[in-house]
Write a protein that holds these residues in place. Structure first.
Motif, short mmCIF file in Angstrom:
data_model
loop_
_atom_site.label_atom_id
_atom_site.label_comp_id
_atom_site.label_asym_id
_atom_site.label_seq_id
_atom_site.Cartn_x
_atom_site.Cartn_y
_atom_site.Cartn_z
N MET A 92 0.82 -1.21 0.00
CA MET A 92 0.00 0.00 0.00
C MET A 92 0.86 1.26 0.00
N THR A 93 1.87 1.30 0.88
CA THR A 93 2.71 2.49 0.93
C THR A 93 3.58 2.62 -0.31
N ASP A 98 3.76 8.54 -5.95
CA ASP A 98 3.44 9.84 -6.55
C ASP A 98 3.07 10.87 -5.49
N GLU A 99 2.34 10.43 -4.45
CA GLU A 99 1.95 11.34 -3.38
C GLU A 99 3.14 11.77 -2.52
N LEU A 100 4.13 10.89 -2.39
CA LEU A 100 5.27 11.16 -1.51
C LEU A 100 6.47 11.75 -2.23
N ILE A 108 7.21 12.34 4.43
CA ILE A 108 7.17 10.95 3.94
C ILE A 108 6.92 9.99 5.09
N MET A 109 7.66 10.18 6.19
CA MET A 109 7.49 9.31 7.35
C MET A 109 6.09 9.42 7.94
N LEU A 110 5.56 10.64 7.99
CA LEU A 110 4.22 10.85 8.52
C LEU A 110 3.18 10.17 7.64
N GLY A 111 3.29 10.34 6.34
CA GLY A 111 2.33 9.73 5.43
C GLY A 111 2.35 8.21 5.48
N TYR A 135 -2.07 13.77 -0.87
CA TYR A 135 -1.29 13.51 0.34
C TYR A 135 -2.00 14.02 1.60
N TRP A 136 -2.44 15.27 1.58
CA TRP A 136 -3.02 15.84 2.79
C TRP A 136 -4.38 15.26 3.12
N TYR A 137 -5.08 14.77 2.11
CA TYR A 137 -6.34 14.06 2.36
C TYR A 137 -6.05 12.75 3.09
#
Length: 237
Positions: A92-93, A98-100, A108-111, A135-137
């Motif tokens: 999944m990660t 693309d988002e990271l 990146i670590m937070l996401g 990303y923020w969603y």
């Protein structure tokens, strides 16, 4: 290239993630309470349960690890069993490249830490409906989930301390009930059938046919299911 940061757009997307995940967060609260009851049965205190939720933040992994501890398995084996069950999170990660891409390390670590089945799936479902979900969603949804999970597990542990005997009132079934809830929540459709079937069949075969502690059967089964899922994903990618 680093993504262009628009504070207003990021805040709006974060709030949308917080809002849209609410129905799923309520479901997470239910099995968080059940997990808290389970943790209390093996002597884990409420603050430590909450800390575990904040740092591990993987419901099925936590449930299996605590269940293995309750069954007398060692700490290292319990941790390995939990990790094997959550190998799907690596896939999944990995799909979030693309988002990271281009973000600072802390983002990146937070996401990655806040990615779960619920907010990952909701992000893609929102995109399919034409909504703005990046990303923020994902982080907004994950923030709601981790807060609810840690709080619910702590409440469940504290509530268990007020009860005289969980088995006497039927709450020793909480482990099984919590895991059933998790499995139902993780099921995403017929495409999951083959990896799940292989994982379950492998686990059962190892547990029945080999003279090993059952935790190792869970580890081998988790690895087998994750390997099949990864192979199928690569074939379709």
């Amino acid at each position: 290239m680093p993504p262009v940061y628009d504070p207003d757009a990021a805040r709006a997307e974060f709030r949308a993630g917080l809002r849209d995940i609410t129905p799923l967060s309520l479901g997470v609260a239910l099995y968080g309470l059940a997990f808290g009851l389970l943790a209390a049965q093996v002597g884990i205190k409420a603050p430590l349960t909450a800390l575990m939720g904040l740092t591990v933040f993987a419901g099925s992994s936590q449930i299996v690890a605590v269940e293995r501890l309750a069954a007398g398995a060692g700490m290292s084996v319990a941790i390995l069993a939990g990790l094997a069950l959550n190998l799907r999170l690596l896939l999944m990660t990995a799909s979030l490249r693309d988002e990271l891409a281009g973000r600072p390390l802390w983002q990146i670590m937070l996401g990655v830490h806040l990615t779960s089945d619920e907010n990952w799936g909701l992000m893609h479902a929102t995109r399919c409906r034409g909504g703005r979900a990046g990303y923020w969603y994902l982080v907004g949804g994950g923030t709601s989930l981790i807060a609810v999970w840690a709080g619910a597990t702590m409440l469940g542990t504290g509530f268990a301390g007020l009860l005289p005997d969980l088995a006497a009132i039927g709450l020793d079934f909480a482990f099984t009930a919590a895991f059933i809830l998790l499995l139902r929540n993780l099921w995403r459709g017929p495409g999951d059938l083959a990896p799940w079937a292989l994982s379950a069949g492998t686990t059962l075969s190892v547990a029945v046919l080999l003279p090993v502690e059952p935790s190792w059967a869970l580890i081998v089964g988790g690895l087998a299911g994750a390997a099949l899922a990864a192979g199928r994903g690569a074939a379709h990618g």
